[in-house]
Each structure stands twice: as structure tokens, then as C-alpha cells.
Design an enzyme around this catalytic site. Structure first.
Site, mmCIF file in Angstrom:
data_model
loop_
_atom_site.group_PDB
_atom_site.id
_atom_site.type_symbol
_atom_site.label_atom_id
_atom_site.label_comp_id
_atom_site.label_asym_id
_atom_site.label_seq_id
_atom_site.Cartn_x
_atom_site.Cartn_y
_atom_site.Cartn_z
ATOM 1 N N CYS A 2 47.572 15.389 55.332
ATOM 2 C CA CYS A 2 47.516 14.077 54.323
ATOM 3 C C CYS A 2 48.440 13.248 54.372
ATOM 4 C CB CYS A 2 47.332 14.438 52.904
ATOM 5 S SG CYS A 2 46.195 15.581 52.244
ATOM 6 N N ARG A 27 49.821 12.817 61.552
ATOM 7 C CA ARG A 27 49.975 13.937 60.562
ATOM 8 C C ARG A 27 49.033 14.980 60.364
ATOM 9 N NH1 ARG A 27 54.020 12.694 56.669
ATOM 10 N NH2 ARG A 27 52.898 13.775 55.152
ATOM 11 N N TRP A 74 43.570 15.863 54.816
ATOM 12 C CA TRP A 74 43.593 17.207 55.716
ATOM 13 C C TRP A 74 42.997 18.241 54.648
ATOM 14 C CZ3 TRP A 74 45.740 22.100 55.550
ATOM 15 C CH2 TRP A 74 45.653 22.983 56.661
ATOM 16 N N ASN A 100 48.250 13.981 47.940
ATOM 17 C CA ASN A 100 48.662 14.791 48.793
ATOM 18 C C ASN A 100 49.425 15.891 48.349
ATOM 19 O OD1 ASN A 100 49.994 15.935 51.107
ATOM 20 N ND2 ASN A 100 51.383 14.085 51.538
ATOM 21 N N GLY A 101 48.810 16.946 48.650
ATOM 22 C CA GLY A 101 49.560 18.239 48.000
ATOM 23 C C GLY A 101 48.390 19.114 47.546
ATOM 24 N N GLU A 485 56.716 30.133 72.618
ATOM 25 C CA GLU A 485 56.531 28.610 72.579
ATOM 26 C C GLU A 485 55.416 28.052 73.683
ATOM 27 O OE1 GLU A 485 56.932 26.309 70.289
ATOM 28 O OE2 GLU A 485 56.704 24.472 71.497
ATOM 29 N N LYS A 489 51.845 26.381 72.673
ATOM 30 C CA LYS A 489 51.511 24.871 73.072
ATOM 31 C C LYS A 489 50.028 25.093 73.721
ATOM 32 C CE LYS A 489 53.498 22.891 71.564
ATOM 33 N NZ LYS A 489 54.698 23.180 70.885
ATOM 34 N N GLU A 492 47.460 25.373 70.656
ATOM 35 C CA GLU A 492 47.352 24.254 70.325
ATOM 36 C C GLU A 492 46.630 23.072 70.597
ATOM 37 O OE1 GLU A 492 51.305 23.534 67.296
ATOM 38 O OE2 GLU A 492 51.667 23.643 69.418
ATOM 39 N N HIS A 508 52.964 47.975 75.823
ATOM 40 C CA HIS A 508 52.533 48.349 74.613
ATOM 41 C C HIS A 508 51.512 47.756 74.082
ATOM 42 C CE1 HIS A 508 56.168 50.922 75.082
ATOM 43 N NE2 HIS A 508 56.886 49.921 75.219
ATOM 44 N N LYS A 607 50.635 17.471 61.469
ATOM 45 C CA LYS A 607 52.353 17.382 62.096
ATOM 46 C C LYS A 607 53.126 18.151 60.962
ATOM 47 C CE LYS A 607 55.224 15.909 64.959
ATOM 48 N NZ LYS A 607 55.306 16.892 66.135
HETATM 49 C C1 G6P Z 1 53.440 22.184 61.926
HETATM 50 C C2 G6P Z 1 53.425 21.438 63.342
HETATM 51 C C3 G6P Z 1 54.155 22.153 64.524
HETATM 52 C C4 G6P Z 1 55.509 22.467 63.779
HETATM 53 C C5 G6P Z 1 55.627 23.028 62.241
HETATM 54 C C6 G6P Z 1 56.642 23.143 61.632
HETATM 55 O O1 G6P Z 1 52.760 23.343 62.284
HETATM 56 O O2 G6P Z 1 52.218 21.133 63.852
HETATM 57 O O3 G6P Z 1 54.582 21.369 65.443
HETATM 58 O O4 G6P Z 1 56.552 22.954 64.525
HETATM 59 O O5 G6P Z 1 54.592 22.377 61.696
HETATM 60 O O6 G6P Z 1 57.042 22.066 61.082
HETATM 61 P P1 G6P Z 1 58.743 21.288 60.941
HETATM 62 O O7 G6P Z 1 58.307 19.852 60.820
HETATM 63 O O8 G6P Z 1 59.151 21.915 59.691
HETATM 64 O O9 G6P Z 1 59.274 21.570 62.382
#
Ligand code: G6P
Length: 612
Positions: A2, A27, A74, A100-101, A485, A489, A492, A508, A607
Site C-alpha cells: 500500500c 512498494r 495491496w 495503509n495497514g 538468497e 531471488k 521472487e 537429508h 517492497k
Molecule cells: C519484502 C521485500 C524483500 C525484503 C523484505 C524485508 O519481502 O520484498 O525484498 O527483503 O521485505 O524488508 P526490509 O525492508 O525490512 O529489508
């Protein structure tokens, strides 16, 4: 997650709001809308889909006016739809609100309002809060700001709200708790946003509204009050952000731009802090609190998502260099369990956005137990940076692509500097190793640049594996968090299911998945585990899995057994993650693009996750 935008002043509000919404698209959202007041009254337009679609649908509509609010939603309560999109209008049609929230006690409020005859068009908690405000306004005959204040005292949850009132067409009422709200101060005008991007070309003066504050905003006047109705002095901060930093700069996607920015963002992060020649690391947040940091019996690092992977990497590095026990916690778990925080423990919170709701609440919880909070944050002035006792910014600049790339490497860079500084002060590192690692870190930007120059070599690899259904990412030691990571990626960006695992732990469980179709990505740069990881590769090859390996230049063992390899320059194993993650980012990017995915705004992701 949002985004909110608002404007009141002499200009046309609509173009400012639409541009602001587009800038906040990163976002994450699924529907969008605007409300404006003009000569003909209050107008609300909203729609499922992208901001550009809303804009298209409004051609020829009465979108003029000098006051307005806009929203990207969102979905939390209720599916993405035109009806559930914001702004919502109250039953009497006079109030419009964006939110937002999450309002947690909305069900109870809804049932109270339903008994009073209120009806609801949407499934949202927002419409409930809005009608609750209308009801208070009606019953108490009080001004809107007062009704908002009374309503918010009864609300549990998190929110930023912006309200327009047809009967007070010169005022926006805003309030926040737990979600970000920035007010830009212009000359006789005010701008509102979830971040500062909607106002960049208009003003550099901003106020970050605090939790439990209500703002009454007119063109030339800003009044801030707390929920106790006491006037608060707005604290004006200066923005250090240029428009160019939030534009694509010739790249096809923000994600690619941000991947390619990493030589300079890592350099910016080191600049003015690390001096290998003098053997110094200058970090005020560390220096000012050095006793607490050196003597801490334990560090607890809390974070979410990619930032959690940086935290895990920090555990390996800090325990190795500083000999201080480190625990790594998902903020969402930490906040709800009953964690033990002992006297002297240091909490390190890592967040790109500085707004992640779970991390923010986890910080508050640790604070209640007397912990010292050290924040590692990218967005200057964000809630987590303000909630921390001390901290270090990562200086990666605005990260727009939803999948974190440059913010991650900046987090690692900061964490490595912190570990080295503390190890040096604590006396747990030999001088020669300390200097060696400073030099290694200083050389990283150049090596990242060299990797990026070879980035195209990953394109045929992406082409070969783009249709995979699953993928496995394996690494050991410092490369284990990088395997996690890399898998995140890929998930995502390309929607391919991917798992990250410690390479040996693969036996395992995940090894059962290995067949001729399963790509297994090994993060296998030269380190003390190299011989072990070679054995793990052989275990995969023996089962006919496809091996893609990220390896160090000069490695002539792994190329003989892997299906595909990508070389990175040699580096000490402590700093090597800053190199090995780069090809994994690019590989995901290229696969996502080949699959036609919206790499900058992957479906369902946000985001800035401002709800728990
Ligand atoms: C969301 C984003 C990620 C991020 C995570 C934590 O899931 O899509 O890219 O790593 O939030 O966010 P922050 O802003 O706390 O690093």
C-alpha cells in the site's frame, strides 16, 4: 505494500498524485484509486490493476481540483477488486479515506455499526474505520479531526490514513501508527507520501510523522497533534535524494539498474568509513557505543526476507571475527514468542526499507526488555532508523525493484565493517588479518564491476534452465546464506520453486528431488570447504542432476564436473559472499525476463511490508 499520496495547494492535485502513485508502485499493489475535491464536490475513482490503467480510464473525467489523495492497495482484507480498492466513501458520501495497514478489531466495529444501520460495499477493514469515524462525527457533532482522534483511540492495529471531507474542502486529515507517512513542506502547499518519492521535485523539506500523531493539513498550514490532542512541534528534516536516483537511467528494469549499481553502492557504503592504508574503520554509531558492543554477552539480529539472509551472514562473520555469540531471528517469530533478552544483549535490526512492521514491533518488544538497539537501515529517516538507539545507514540509495539486490550487498558491507571494527577493538583479530580483510573489502567494488562486465555469460545459462519447475541452491559456510538468497531471488523473480540448503544437509532430504531435470546451483567459491563441496557436486552428478556452479577464477576442478560454471574473482572467504551473490541476482533476473515475468514488481510481493 500500500502506498499513499496526497496534495493540497495551488497546483492541480491529480497529476501530482498519479506521478506519486507511479513512483510508489515498487512498494507492491494490486489496485489503485484517487479522491479529489473540486467545484462539483468530492469525486472518487478506483480500479483493480495498475496506476496506468486507472489513468487511462479517467481521460475526460472531472479530475481537476487542488486537493486530493491517492492510493495503491495491496490486498489484506478482501480480494483485489474495484470495490475493495481505496479510497472508500462513508455512508453519507461526504468522507473519502485511504488506508495503509490493518485494523485488527474491525469485525467488532463492523457489527456495532451494522446494528446502527450502516452498510458496507467492500470487504475491507478500511471502510469500517471510515464509517466508524463518520458515526462519531455525527454523534459528537465534532470536527473531523476530533472524530478521527476518538476513533483511533478505539482502534487496534496499524495504519496510515488520509481523509478528505466534502464539507471541509481545504483540508486533509492524516494519522499514523506503525506505517510510514512523510509530509513534504512546499511554499503554500503540502505533499504526502508513504515515502518521499512523490515530492522530490517540489521540496527537500519533509516531516516524518510519528506514531499516534494526527496531522491537519491545509495548503499553507500544518498542525500536528498527538492522540491526547496536544500540539506537537513538526520536526523538519532535509531530504538528500535526487529525482535521478529513482529513475531507470537507461536500463530495462530497476532490478537490472540496481544490480549494475553495486560497484558504486558498495563503494559509497565504504566511503569515508574504511581506510585500509591507515587501518581504520570510522563508524560513529559503533564508536559512540563501543563499550556496549564489545562487552555484549550476545547479539541478537532480527530481520525479514533478504535482510534476514544478511543477518545470517553476519552470524558467521561476527562469531568468527569477534567471538561474540550471535542469534539470528525472524522478526515475525521474535515478536510473538517469549524471547530471552538478557542485560547487555545487543539487538541488531536490519531492514532496507526501515518500515517492515514485524521488525519494527520486534524492536519495540526488545526495547521493553531493556535491550540496546542498533539499526542497519537503508532508508534515511525511516521508522526503524528512528526507533533504534544507534545505527549505520547502508547508503545504497533508493531501491525500487521489489527483490532486494544492492541493499543486500550494502547490508553485508556494513556488517563486515562492523565485525572488523568490533574485532579490532575487542582484540579478537590479529593485526595482519585485520589489514588483509580491510584491503579485501576495499577491493570489492572493482571485483563486482569485473563480474558485471561478464554478466552476459549468464544469459545462455538462464535460457537453458528457464523452464525448470524446481531448483536447488547449495552452499557451505559463508556461502550458505548466499545459497538461501540465490534461491529466494529465483522464487521472487521467476516463480520457479527454489530451495536453499547447506550443501551437506542436502543428503537429508533435498537429494530425493534430484533427477535429470533438477538444476542445482552450487555456490562454490574457493574456501576451506572447497574439497567438501566438490564431493557434494559429485553426489548430485552421480544422480544425473544438472549442476551450475559459481566458482573462483583458476578453479580447474569444478569445471570438469559441472554442466555450467560462472567465474568470480578470487577473494578472502569472509568477503567472498559480496561476489558470489552477484551472478545469482543476474541469473534470476535473466530467467525472470525470459519467462516474461514482471521482475520489478513480482506478483503478490511488496517492497515495504508494513503489515504483519
Ligand atoms: C519484502 C521485500 C524483500 C525484503 C523484505 C524485508 O519481502 O520484498 O525484498 O527483503 O521485505 O524488508 P526490509 O525492508 O525490512 O529489508
Amino acid at each position: 505494500m500500500c502506498g499513499i499520496v496526497g496534495y493540497v495547494g495551488p497546483r492541480d492535485a491529480y497529476p501530482i498524485i498519479i506521478t506519486g502513485l507511479k513512483r510508489q508502485e515498487y512498494r507492491g499493489y494490486d489496485s489503485t484509486g484517487v479522491a479529489l475535491i473540486n467545484d462539483t464536490g468530492l469525486h472518487v475513482f478506483k480500479k483493480k490493476g495498475k496506476v496506468a490503467e486507472l489513468e487511462q480510464s479517467l481521460l475526460g473525467k472531472p479530475v481537476n481540483g487542488n486537493i486530493g489523495i491517492g492510493h495503491t492497495r495491496w490486498a489484506t482484507h478482501g480480494e483485489p477488486s474495484d470495490v475493495n480498492a481505496h479510497p472508500h466513501q462513508s455512508n453519507n458520501g461526504k468522507l473519502a479515506m485511504i488506508h495503509n495497514g490493518i485494523i485488527e478489531n474491525y469485525a467488532q466495529l463492523k457489527s456495532e455499526l451494522t446494528k446502527k444501520g450502516y452498510s458496507f460495499k467492500s470487504e475491507t477493514d478500511t471502510e469500517v474505520l471510515l464509517n466508524f469515524i463518520e458515526d462519531i462525527q455525527k454523534n459528537t457533532q465534532s470536527p473531523l479531526e476530533e472524530a478521527v482522534r476518538i476513533a483511533l483511540k478505539r482502534v487496534s492495529g496499524a495504519y496510515v490514513i488520509l481523509l478528505l471531507d466534502q464539507d471541509n474542502p481545504d483540508t486533509i486529515i492524516a494519522a499514523r501508527k506503525g506505517s510510514p507517512l512523510v509530509i513534504g513542506i512546499g511554499k503554500g502547499e503540502h505533499f504526502l507520501g508513504s515515502d518521499a518519492t512523490p515530492m522530490l521535485e517540489y521540496t527537500k523539506e519533509v516531516v516524518y510523522v510519528n506514531d499516534y500523531e494526527i496531522a491537519i493539513i491545509k495548503a499553507g498550514e500544518l498542525i500536528l497533534k498527538n492522540l491526547g490532542n496536544e500540539r506537537q512541534m513538526p520536526y523538519i528534516s532535509s531530504l538528500d535524494l535526487e529525482l535521478a536516483a529513482i529513475e531507470k537511467g537507461g536500463f530495462d528494469h530497476f532490478m537490472l539498474k540496481e544490480i549494475y549499481e553495486q560497484p558504486s553502492t558498495i563503494y559509497d557504503c565504504l566511503r569515508g568509513r574504511l581506510d585500509a592504508e591507515k587501518g581504520t574503520i570510522t563508524m560513529k554509531g559503533i564508536q559512540d557505543n563501543i563499550e556496549a558492543l564489545i562487552n555484549a554477552p550476545r547479539y541478537i539480529i532480527i530481520a525479514c526476507g533478504t535482510s534476514w539472509h544478511a543477518a545470517l551472514e553476519a552470524e558467521y562473520i561476527i562469531e568468527e571475527l569477534c567471538r561474540i555469540p550471535v542469534e539470528v531471528e525472524y522478526a515475525s517469530e521474535f515478536r510473538y514468542r517469549n524471547p530471552i533478552v538478557n542485560k547487555g544483549d545487543v539487538i541488531i535490526a536490519i531492514s532496507q526499507s526501515g518500515e517492515t512492521a514485524d521488525t519494527l514491533v520486534a524492536i519495540e518488544k526488545a526495547k521493553e526488555q531493556g535491550a540496546f538497539i542498533f539499526g542497519i537501515v537503508n532508508v534515511v529517516g525511516s521508522s526503524i532508523s528512528r526507533a533504534s538507539h544507534a545505527g549505520a545507514y547502508t547508503h545504497a540509495g533508493p531501491e525500487i525493484g521489489v527483490a532486494s539486490t544492492k541493499a543486500f550487498t550494502a547490508q553485508l558491507t556494513v556488517l563486515m565493517m562492523i565485525a572488523l571494527k568490533i574485532a579490532k577493538e575487542k582484540g579478537t583479530i590479529e593485526q595482519s588479518r585485520y589489514i588483509e580483510l580491510l584491503v579485501e573489502l576495499e577491493n570489492i567494488p572493482e571485483k563486482v564491476d569485473a563480474i558485471l562486465k561478464n554478466g552476459d555469460l549468464l544469459k545462455p545459462i538462464a535460457q537453458k534452465y528457464k523452464d525448470a519447475i524446481n531448483a536447488l541452491y547449495l552452499g557451505r559456510g559463508y556461502n550458505f546464506p548466499i545459497a538461501l538468497e540465490g534461491a529466494l531471488k529465483l522464487k521472487e523473480i521467476s516463480y520457479i520453486h527454489a530451495e536453499g540448503y547447506p550443501a551437506a544437509e542436502m543428503k537429508h532430504g533435498p537429494i530425493a528431488l534430484v533427477d535429470t531435470n533438477l538444476p542445482v546451483v552450487f555456490v562454490a567459491t574457493k574456501d576451506e570447504y572447497h574439497a567438501k563441496i566438490v564431493s557434494n557436486i559429485q553426489e548430485i552428478k552421480a544422480r544425473k542432476g544438472k549442476v551450475i556452479a559459481i566458482i573462483t577464477e583458476g578453479d580447474d576442478i569444478i569445471p570438469a564436473m559441472a554442466d555450467d560454471v560462472f567465474f568470480v574473482p578470487p577473494a578472502n572467504e569472509v568477503v567472498a559472499p559480496l561476489l558470489s551473490v552477484i551472478p545469482l541476482q543476474l541469473l534470476s533476473y535473466y530467467i525472470g525476463v525470459l519467462k516474461g515475468c514482471d521482475v520489478d514488481k513480482p506478483r503478490n510481493l511488496a517492497k515495504s511490508v508494513t503489515v504483519e
